[in-house]
Motif scaffolding. Structure first.
Motif, PDB file in Angstrom:
ATOM      1  N   ASN A 316     -36.382  -5.203 113.083  1.00 49.30           N
ATOM      2  CA  ASN A 316     -37.406  -6.031 113.733  1.00 49.30           C
ATOM      3  C   ASN A 316     -36.751  -7.191 114.476  1.00 49.30           C
ATOM      4  O   ASN A 316     -37.168  -7.546 115.576  1.00 49.30           O
ATOM      5  N   ASP A 349     -33.490 -14.531 113.184  1.00 53.23           N
ATOM      6  CA  ASP A 349     -33.150 -14.030 114.520  1.00 53.23           C
ATOM      7  C   ASP A 349     -33.410 -15.094 115.575  1.00 53.23           C
ATOM      8  O   ASP A 349     -34.141 -16.055 115.342  1.00 53.23           O
ATOM      9  N   THR A 368     -49.199  -3.706 114.557  1.00 55.62           N
ATOM     10  CA  THR A 368     -47.979  -3.671 115.373  1.00 55.62           C
ATOM     11  C   THR A 368     -48.268  -4.223 116.751  1.00 55.62           C
ATOM     12  O   THR A 368     -49.395  -4.104 117.246  1.00 55.62           O
ATOM     13  N   THR A 369     -47.249  -4.850 117.376  1.00 56.79           N
ATOM     14  CA  THR A 369     -47.407  -5.281 118.770  1.00 56.79           C
ATOM     15  C   THR A 369     -46.489  -4.450 119.655  1.00 56.79           C
ATOM     16  O   THR A 369     -46.302  -4.757 120.818  1.00 56.79           O
ATOM     17  N   LYS A 370     -45.879  -3.405 119.055  1.00 54.73           N
ATOM     18  CA  LYS A 370     -44.927  -2.594 119.817  1.00 54.73           C
ATOM     19  C   LYS A 370     -45.588  -1.305 120.314  1.00 54.73           C
ATOM     20  O   LYS A 370     -46.420  -0.736 119.608  1.00 54.73           O
ATOM     21  N   MET A 374     -45.166   1.388 114.331  1.00 58.57           N
ATOM     22  CA  MET A 374     -45.973   2.063 113.323  1.00 58.57           C
ATOM     23  C   MET A 374     -46.764   1.024 112.522  1.00 58.57           C
ATOM     24  O   MET A 374     -47.800   1.321 111.951  1.00 58.57           O
ATOM     25  N   LEU A 378     -43.255  -3.727 107.510  1.00 55.64           N
ATOM     26  CA  LEU A 378     -43.393  -4.921 106.677  1.00 55.64           C
ATOM     27  C   LEU A 378     -44.278  -4.664 105.467  1.00 55.64           C
ATOM     28  O   LEU A 378     -44.105  -5.295 104.421  1.00 55.64           O
TER      29      LEU A 378
HETATM   30  P1  ADP Z   1     -43.426  -2.223 113.609  1.00 51.13           P
HETATM   31  O1  ADP Z   1     -42.017  -2.669 113.687  1.00 51.13           O
HETATM   32  O2  ADP Z   1     -43.596  -0.744 113.579  1.00 51.13           O
HETATM   33  O3  ADP Z   1     -44.320  -2.874 114.622  1.00 51.13           O
HETATM   34  P2  ADP Z   1     -43.593  -3.893 111.235  1.00 51.13           P
HETATM   35  O4  ADP Z   1     -44.535  -3.862 110.102  1.00 51.13           O
HETATM   36  O5  ADP Z   1     -42.149  -3.813 110.883  1.00 51.13           O
HETATM   37  O6  ADP Z   1     -44.002  -2.688 112.163  1.00 51.13           O
HETATM   38  O7  ADP Z   1     -43.841  -5.190 112.104  1.00 51.13           O
HETATM   39  C1  ADP Z   1     -45.178  -5.527 112.477  1.00 51.13           C
HETATM   40  C2  ADP Z   1     -45.183  -6.499 113.636  1.00 51.13           C
HETATM   41  O8  ADP Z   1     -44.672  -7.761 113.213  1.00 51.13           O
HETATM   42  C3  ADP Z   1     -44.322  -6.132 114.820  1.00 51.13           C
HETATM   43  O9  ADP Z   1     -44.963  -5.219 115.684  1.00 51.13           O
HETATM   44  C4  ADP Z   1     -44.110  -7.492 115.483  1.00 51.13           C
HETATM   45  O10 ADP Z   1     -45.235  -7.848 116.253  1.00 51.13           O
HETATM   46  C5  ADP Z   1     -44.092  -8.438 114.305  1.00 51.13           C
HETATM   47  N1  ADP Z   1     -42.698  -8.789 113.927  1.00 51.13           N
HETATM   48  C6  ADP Z   1     -42.013  -8.315 112.858  1.00 51.13           C
HETATM   49  N2  ADP Z   1     -40.794  -8.864 112.785  1.00 51.13           N
HETATM   50  C7  ADP Z   1     -40.692  -9.711 113.834  1.00 51.13           C
HETATM   51  C8  ADP Z   1     -39.669 -10.602 114.315  1.00 51.13           C
HETATM   52  N3  ADP Z   1     -38.481 -10.712 113.699  1.00 51.13           N
HETATM   53  N4  ADP Z   1     -39.929 -11.343 115.429  1.00 51.13           N
HETATM   54  C9  ADP Z   1     -41.128 -11.241 116.050  1.00 51.13           C
HETATM   55  N5  ADP Z   1     -42.133 -10.429 115.646  1.00 51.13           N
HETATM   56  C10 ADP Z   1     -41.928  -9.672 114.552  1.00 51.13           C
END
Ligand code: ADP
Length: 418
Positions: A316, A349, A368-370, A374, A378
């Motif tokens: 992430n 980071d 998710t914002t990607k 998925m 987290l």
């Molecule tokens: P995914 O990586 O599939 O999106 P995660 O549960 O790992 O699922 O993360 C959920 C969301 O949390 C991410 O889509 C992002 O928006 C946010 N996020 C997680 N880690 C970070 C980070 N280090 N910096 C910024 N946003 C983060």
């Protein structure tokens, strides 16, 4: 104590000394391995000076004297190079190579200290790795090796053998990238299956809930409301909703059943294992990953699961740094013993950070914002940390970066006293 090499002209004259007879030696010139002959005699004298002054920990001394490596480098000179060196650097001719030798082979802290340390400890050989840049700008990773003589005079002609390890490094990187890809796709396919089965299990009672609720509205919407039928439909809706809740509970129970096989391991091992998985991805994006760990701290946890948590947080972080496209591309893991007595990890980071809204939804399933996210990474990280009796949380500032923190039980094997 600081390092003051003698500042007479002779000692500071850097460059090429008189060629030795060896240049006429065809064996040397045509050897298929790049060989450099270098004069380290004045460096050796300076290192022996340090020993004579009572320095015992040479690494600590270099840490305390950041300019010493460059100063010592000025006492060193190139003597001779064979044809394979000229070829390695794509120099065209030996004269062209020597004209730029100082720029082509500048002081390299790690490599140089390896030689200084070996001299200091009276070892008979040393070796290391460094990356060279050729005349055309190509980067060539090499492994070098050098035998050290037992007497001061021998340091006038140290032979350095270089081995181009581009191919080995590339195949190693490819293998690491494959491993990371496998780890990632295993994660994605596992989440994919879990998500599909949750959707499958839950969509039936949810649509039945909706049908019953719609029916109740219709009964109530008649000119003469049919209270008894409406009540029956609402009862049905409530029963379906209970079913959905029960399914969720069962799924949670099923997911929670992954046994935690805790063992004692150093925080170093845990972090190394995760770095192993993500370093190809970080390297390919020019992101520097490093760790600052309390070396004596040991955790009592399931190594595979903690590797999964760290790898998730690191991936992430890599995505967040890449999304920001900023100058600072650093990802750092810290681990220390917290005041509570637990081990406290931080994955920090220099990425894009996140809004308050995102911060509030982070640990919700499928958030998710990607584009290809998925939204389960987290969720799984939290369930693992909590199954270990720990906590996980995040702090973030838009455009400044994010820190994820989590705690784990400390093992009795920990030597950390604080
Ligand atoms: P995914 O990586 O599939 O999106 P995660 O549960 O790992 O699922 O993360 C959920 C969301 O949390 C991410 O889509 C992002 O928006 C946010 N996020 C997680 N880690 C970070 C980070 N280090 N910096 C910024 N946003 C983060």
């Amino acid at each position: 104590m600081s390092f003051h090499p003698a500042r007479d002209d002779e000692r500071f004259q850097e460059g090429r000394s008189q060629p030795l007879d060896v240049s006429s030696n065809q064996l040397f010139l045509s050897a298929p391995i790049p060989i450099m002959i270098e004069d380290w005699s004045r460096v050796y004298a300076a290192i022996m000076d340090l020993r004579a002054k009572g320095i015992t920990d040479i690494d600590a001394w270099f840490d305390a004297h950041p300019f010493a490596v460059a100063e010592l480098r000025m006492l060193h000179s190139f003597v001779e190079a064979n044809n394979a060196v000229v070829e390695l650097f794509e120099a065209g001719s030996k004269a062209a190579f020597f004209e730029r030798a100082k720029q082509l082979l500048p002081a390299d802290r790690t490599s140089n200290i390896a030689v200084y340390r070996a001299m200091f400890e009276g070892r008979n050989a040393c070796q290391g790795e460094r990356t060279l840049v050729t005349f055309s700008g190509k980067r060539v990773p090499i492994v070098w090796r050098c035998s050290l003589p037992g007497h001061a005079d021998g340091y006038r002609r140290l032979c350095f053998y270089g081995f181009d390890v581009t191919e080995q490094k590339e195949s190693n990187d490819r293998m690491q990238a494959m491993r990371a890809e496998m780890a990632r796709s295993a994660r994605v396919s596992l989440f994919g299956e879990v998500a599909a089965s949750i959707l499958h299990e839950i969509s039936q009672p949810l649509s039945a809930t909706r049908t019953s609720a719609d029916a109740a509205l219709r009964w109530l919407g008649n000119d003469t409301p049919h209270i008894a039928e409406a009540t029956e439909s609402i009862r049905d809706a409530a029963r379906w909703a209970r079913d959905a809740t029960e399914i969720c509970r069962r799924i949670r129970g099923f997911l929670g059943k992954v046994p935690v096989r805790s063992v004692s391991s150093s925080v170093n091992d845990a972090v190394d294992a995760a770095f192993f998985l993500v370093s190809p991805e970080a390297n390919s994006k020019g992101i520097v990953i490093e760790s600052h760990l309390d070396e004596n701290l040991a955790i009592f946890a399931d190594p595979v699961q903690i590797q999964q948590v760290l790898a998730n947080l690191l991936l992430n972080g890599i995505h967040a740094i890449d999304a920001r496209d900023g100058a600072e591309r650093n990802l750092t893991v810290f681990a220390r013993k917290a005041d509570s007595g637990e081990a406290l990890f931080e994955v920090r980071d220099t990425g894009a950070g996140m809004s308050g809204e995102t911060l509030a939804s982070l640990f919700q399933p499928f958030f998710t914002t990607k584009v290809n996210g998925m939204g389960m990474g987290l969720v799984v990280a939290r369930s693992i940390v909590e199954a270990h009796g720990g906590r996980i949380w995040a702090e973030s500032a838009t455009q400044l970066g994010t820190s994820f923190f989590f705690t784990l039980p400390v093992s009795d094997a920990s030597e950390s006293g604080n």
